[in-house]
Enzyme design. Structure first.
Site, PDB file in Angstrom:
ATOM      1  N   SER A  40       0.796  -1.397  -0.137  1.00 45.31           N
ATOM      2  CA  SER A  40       0.004  -0.003   0.105  1.00 45.31           C
ATOM      3  C   SER A  40       0.887   1.295   0.182  1.00 45.31           C
ATOM      4  CB  SER A  40      -0.975   0.048   1.024  1.00 45.31           C
ATOM      5  OG  SER A  40      -0.130   0.092   2.474  1.00 45.31           O
ATOM      6  N   ASP A 340      -3.428   8.292   7.879  1.00 44.31           N
ATOM      7  CA  ASP A 340      -4.670   7.629   8.315  1.00 44.31           C
ATOM      8  C   ASP A 340      -4.464   6.673   9.582  1.00 44.31           C
ATOM      9  OD1 ASP A 340      -3.377   5.546   7.216  1.00 44.31           O
ATOM     10  OD2 ASP A 340      -4.853   5.214   5.425  1.00 44.31           O
ATOM     11  N   HIS A 343      -0.615   4.871   6.937  1.00 45.59           N
ATOM     12  CA  HIS A 343       0.159   5.319   5.822  1.00 45.59           C
ATOM     13  C   HIS A 343       0.455   6.968   5.985  1.00 45.59           C
ATOM     14  CE1 HIS A 343      -2.587   2.197   4.640  1.00 45.59           C
ATOM     15  NE2 HIS A 343      -1.692   1.813   4.063  1.00 45.59           N
TER      16      HIS A 343
END
Length: 381
Positions: A40, A340, A343
């Protein structure tokens, strides 16, 4: 009119912009393409095309800072891979699962998928851990690339394509620890995974070198003890568990450092095996830990708190994560390190990317490596 000083919170973005523009001028287009693998931290829109794996990244406030819309990136804006592409004068990488013609992928393609591990899922099943995440491991991503490469080459020798391309090998490996941790597996059971994770990354590098890769950027692991979600899960009243200069959890950061030590040793071994290949270590750990040691230098405030989250400790609440209707967003994402709770913000990613393009957290910096690549091409000619 008198000049107006830039507010401190804008300094990281202004610095990143100036370095990226300088890098773009310096590169002279010596890389014909960028091929990216990872999770991610590098995913530009693959997981969102696999359904629920993309989580909330298809809805606001994700993407609000740069794109003004959600793109499937796990951030408010651009990622490190985006800044590197722009800094080297190449277009933003298309996600492989977004589809496209071979021409669309000629200057690069991204295979990174959120939740991806370096190890195949069979490894975890053999350890008695039931995988709940994507099966798009590093090995699977490279197999997809091998299938696509002939069409990108379009009649040329695929080695010629790889010779002039930059390979971004991740970040990959973090989820091999994250996923078990989030399932409640203990450190003593997870730490022995590290040599196997490094072996999987090494195997992937070898595969790409055999295909013709000449320049690879291989990131280490971030200091996971500074990640708000981890700080929330493992919060303790014992001050001895925290680093005095950062507030991060010591034992989690020790795991990251152990991973990075083994990775560095393996990269040294690979360099000796492939003396004509440039394997660059991206020191994500030092790049990020500096945000917590001296946040004011980078314009960050409350660096251990998420920008998008809830009222829980470290501004994270697993019952109301970023994207949830009850989540809140800080007024200025550029003053935050974490977007968040897991990340990073565009501001943090941009600052890290600048340190890879110009130094000091890549040796050689990508702009200098780029110049070397161009010179080698001339010498070969």
């Amino acid at each position: 009119m008198a000049s107006v000083a830039s507010p401190p919170r804008l300094l990281p973005l202004l610095l990143a912009l100036s370095l990226l523009l300088g890098a773009r001028r310096a590169s002279g287009g010596c890389y014909s393409a960028i091929f990216s693998f990872g999770d991610s931290l590098a995913d530009t829109g693959n997981a969102i095309r696999l359904g629920g794996l993309g989580g909330p990244t298809g809805t606001p406030p994700y993407g609000r800072t740069f794109f003004n819309r959600p793109t499937g990136r796990f951030s408010d804006g651009r990622l490190i891979v985006d800044f590197i592409a722009q800094g080297l004068g190449l277009p933003l990488l298309r996600p492989y699962l977004g589809g496209g013609s071979s021409e669309d992928f000629r200057q690069g393609v991204n295979f990174a998928v959120a939740g991806a591990t370096a190890l195949d899922l069979s490894f975890f099943r053999e350890k008695g851990i039931q995988p709940t995440w994507t099966d798009k491991s590093l090995h699977v991503q490279i197999q997809l690339f091998k299938q696509l490469l002939p069409s990108i080459a379009a009649g040329r020798d695929p080695k010629d394509v790889l010779n002039s391309s930059l390979i971004l090998m991740g970040e990959i490996g973090g989820n091999d620890y994250n996923q078990p941790f989030f399932q409640g597996i203990k450190l003593d059971e997870i730490r022995p995974f590290v040599p196997s994770v490094i072996s999987a990354i090494s195997s992937g590098i070898n595969d790409l070198i055999e295909l013709g890769a000449k320049t690879l950027l291989v990131p280490g692991n971030f200091p996971i003890g500074c990640v708000p979600v981890y700080l929330d899960i493992y919060k303790s009243y014992n001050v001895e568990e925290y680093e005095s200069d950062t507030g991060c959890i010591k034992w989690l950061n020790e795991l990251s450092k152990y991973h990075n030590r083994l990775l560095l040793a393996e990269l040294d071994r690979l360099r000796k095996l492939h003396p004509n290949v440039m394997i660059i270590y991206a020191n994500y750990y030092d790049a990020m830990i500096s945000f917590f040691r001296a946040p004011e230098v980078f314009g960050f405030k409350a660096p251990l708190h998420a920008c998008c989250g809830s009222d829980g400790p470290y501004s994270v609440n697993r019952n109301a994560p970023c994207g949830h209707r009850n989540a809140k967003v800080c007024s200025d994402p550029s003053s935050s390190v974490s977007w968040d709770g897991i990340h990073l913000t565009e501001a943090a990613y941009g600052t890290i990317a600048s340190s890879l393009l110009e130094g000091p957290h890549a040796n050689p910096p990508l702009t200098r490596a780029c110049s070397s690549t161009r010179q080698n091409a001339v010498d070969d000619f």
